[in-house]
Design a protein around this motif. Structure first.
Motif, PDB file in Angstrom:
ATOM      1  N   GLU A  49     -14.489   3.626   1.893  1.00  0.00           N
ATOM      2  CA  GLU A  49     -14.950   4.819   1.185  1.00  0.00           C
ATOM      3  C   GLU A  49     -15.989   4.466   0.121  1.00  0.00           C
ATOM      4  OE1 GLU A  49     -11.637   6.997  -0.272  1.00  0.00           O
ATOM      5  OE2 GLU A  49     -11.005   7.665   1.711  1.00  0.00           O
ATOM      6  N   ILE A  50     -15.821   3.300  -0.512  1.00  0.00           N
ATOM      7  CA  ILE A  50     -16.836   2.837  -1.465  1.00  0.00           C
ATOM      8  C   ILE A  50     -18.169   2.655  -0.748  1.00  0.00           C
ATOM      9  CG2 ILE A  50     -17.540   0.919  -2.941  1.00  0.00           C
ATOM     10  CD1 ILE A  50     -15.348   2.420  -4.251  1.00  0.00           C
ATOM     11  N   ALA A  51     -18.118   2.018   0.420  1.00  0.00           N
ATOM     12  CA  ALA A  51     -19.343   1.792   1.196  1.00  0.00           C
ATOM     13  C   ALA A  51     -19.998   3.104   1.595  1.00  0.00           C
ATOM     14  CB  ALA A  51     -19.026   0.962   2.438  1.00  0.00           C
ATOM     15  N   SER A  52     -19.164   4.067   2.000  1.00  0.00           N
ATOM     16  CA  SER A  52     -19.692   5.375   2.382  1.00  0.00           C
ATOM     17  C   SER A  52     -20.406   6.044   1.214  1.00  0.00           C
ATOM     18  CB  SER A  52     -18.544   6.262   2.871  1.00  0.00           C
ATOM     19  OG  SER A  52     -18.995   7.574   3.140  1.00  0.00           O
ATOM     20  N   ARG A  53     -19.836   5.951   0.032  1.00  0.00           N
ATOM     21  CA  ARG A  53     -20.466   6.553  -1.140  1.00  0.00           C
ATOM     22  C   ARG A  53     -21.750   5.818  -1.530  1.00  0.00           C
ATOM     23  NH1 ARG A  53     -15.830   8.186  -0.404  1.00  0.00           N
ATOM     24  NH2 ARG A  53     -14.854   9.996  -1.398  1.00  0.00           N
ATOM     25  N   GLU A 122     -13.689   7.171  -7.600  1.00  0.00           N
ATOM     26  CA  GLU A 122     -13.752   8.389  -8.405  1.00  0.00           C
ATOM     27  C   GLU A 122     -15.025   8.423  -9.252  1.00  0.00           C
ATOM     28  OE1 GLU A 122     -10.203   8.602 -10.685  1.00  0.00           O
ATOM     29  OE2 GLU A 122      -8.884   8.905  -8.950  1.00  0.00           O
ATOM     30  N   GLN A 123     -15.386   7.260  -9.822  1.00  0.00           N
ATOM     31  CA  GLN A 123     -16.599   7.203 -10.635  1.00  0.00           C
ATOM     32  C   GLN A 123     -17.849   7.462  -9.790  1.00  0.00           C
ATOM     33  OE1 GLN A 123     -16.980   6.867 -13.975  1.00  0.00           O
ATOM     34  NE2 GLN A 123     -14.750   7.012 -14.168  1.00  0.00           N
ATOM     35  N   LEU A 124     -17.872   6.892  -8.601  1.00  0.00           N
ATOM     36  CA  LEU A 124     -19.016   7.132  -7.718  1.00  0.00           C
ATOM     37  C   LEU A 124     -19.062   8.590  -7.261  1.00  0.00           C
ATOM     38  CD1 LEU A 124     -18.949   3.870  -5.554  1.00  0.00           C
ATOM     39  CD2 LEU A 124     -20.509   4.422  -7.438  1.00  0.00           C
ATOM     40  N   ASP A 125     -17.888   9.198  -7.086  1.00  0.00           N
ATOM     41  CA  ASP A 125     -17.831  10.623  -6.750  1.00  0.00           C
ATOM     42  C   ASP A 125     -18.463  11.461  -7.856  1.00  0.00           C
ATOM     43  OD1 ASP A 125     -16.694  10.526  -4.244  1.00  0.00           O
ATOM     44  OD2 ASP A 125     -14.638  10.680  -4.969  1.00  0.00           O
ATOM     45  N   CYS A 126     -18.175  11.081  -9.109  1.00  0.00           N
ATOM     46  CA  CYS A 126     -18.769  11.799 -10.239  1.00  0.00           C
ATOM     47  C   CYS A 126     -20.292  11.719 -10.187  1.00  0.00           C
ATOM     48  CB  CYS A 126     -18.266  11.224 -11.561  1.00  0.00           C
ATOM     49  SG  CYS A 126     -16.532  11.584 -11.917  1.00  0.00           S
ATOM     50  N   PHE A 127     -20.796  10.533  -9.867  1.00  0.00           N
ATOM     51  CA  PHE A 127     -22.245  10.371  -9.776  1.00  0.00           C
ATOM     52  C   PHE A 127     -22.818  11.216  -8.635  1.00  0.00           C
ATOM     53  CE2 PHE A 127     -26.073   8.260  -8.229  1.00  0.00           C
ATOM     54  CZ  PHE A 127     -26.830   8.231  -9.401  1.00  0.00           C
TER      55      PHE A 127
END
Length: 297
Positions: A49-53, A122-127
């Motif tokens: 999921e990190i990679a996807s973001r 979650e932090q990357l989602d915020c971005f």
């Protein structure tokens, strides 16, 4: 592994295309993080999921800065990227520490705890939420611009090939009054059909979609967006928007493009099986979907 490889490739490609140095720095750091994960981390799947973001961030940054001089880029973009750089620097430092520990202990690989990974996500989602409102603002065709174009008689094209609306159900009995009441209500308000599964809400919606008054008013601007063929766990904000964009035949899966298309001419939109996207994969996605529905309304 494929997800990581694809994301690293997208980051490296975007880095070569963007003109802003801070953007290049962010993309380079993200690529470094994923490369360490790919080469060192035992629990690679936990980083999917990190990679996807990271992949989405690469596309957003590239869209918002390509073809521009550094002086032409909105200051909010630069500020956001500076904040993101600080955050990804911390991630890189952490994964490099794990990598170093694995090397010094002569272990074959290292692992990151899932709690840390979840916080990073979650932090990357915020971005990415901010990207929807700030980073891609320069790519949006505002509704007011479209209205002015239409007044000038200009032709505004959004669609490639729209999905045709489904036909009226061949068997639908005892619902004529309800169908008529909904059609009348649609003159002044949006309508939600509520009830347990299997009572025929989708069939009623399809019947309404093919009522003479609806066909006369909306013509070929009648769309039925299905969500009954996926699980709630598969639904993200991007998947939700993508389904609607696909039904409308849009080349762009941006909420702004959908709004612009719907504003160009009267549009009748059915969102089928709403319980699916109401129970989306994460609270963040549910919130963003709810916001998107408000904006479409």
């Amino acid at each position: 592994m494929v997800t990581l490889t694809n994301a690293i490739g997208a980051l490296d490609l975007a880095k070569d295309l963007v003109p802003l140095e801070v953007a290049k720095g962010v993309l380079s750091t993200l690529s470094s993080i994923l490369t360490i994960v790919k080469n060192t981390m035992q629990n690679k799947d936990d980083f999917a999921e990190i990679a996807s973001r990271c992949n989405k961030i690469a596309k957003s940054i590239e869209r918002s800065t390509r073809g521009k001089l550094e002086t032409e880029i909105d200051p909010t973009v630069t500020q956001a990227l500076n904040e993101l750089q600080s955050f990804v620097d911390d991630i890189e430092k952490t994964v490099k520490t794990k990598e170093h520990c694995a090397v010094t202990s002569r272990a074959f690989s290292a692992s990151m705890d899932r709690e840390s990974i979840a916080k990073w996500k979650e932090q990357l989602d915020c971005f990415l939420r901010m990207c929807d409102h700030e980073l891609i603002v320069d790519t949006r065709m505002e509704i007011s611009d479209i209205a002015r174009a239409l007044k000038r008689g200009a032709e505004v094209q959004f669609e490639s090939e729209c999905e045709p609306p489904p036909p009226r159900p061949s068997m639908l009995f005892g619902r004529d009054d309800l169908v008529r009441d909904v059609v009348e209500s649609l003159n002044t308000q949006h309508v939600v059909l509520v009830g347990p599964g299997g009572i025929g809400k989708s069939s009623i919606a399809k019947a309404i979609l093919n009522e003479d008054a609806i066909v006369a008013r909306f013509k070929d601007r009648r769309f039925f967006v299905r969500f009954d063929d996926i699980n709630a766990s598969q639904v993200t904000h991007g998947a939700f928007i993508g389904r609607i964009a696909g039904a409308l035949g849009l080349r762009s899966s941006l909420l702004s493009s959908i709004k612009a298309s719907m504003a160009a001419s009267p549009t009748f939109l059915v969102l089928d099986n709403a319980e699916t996207f109401q129970d989306a994969a994460s609270d963040a996605d549910s919130y963003r979907i709810a916001e998107a529905i408000d904006e479409l309304g």
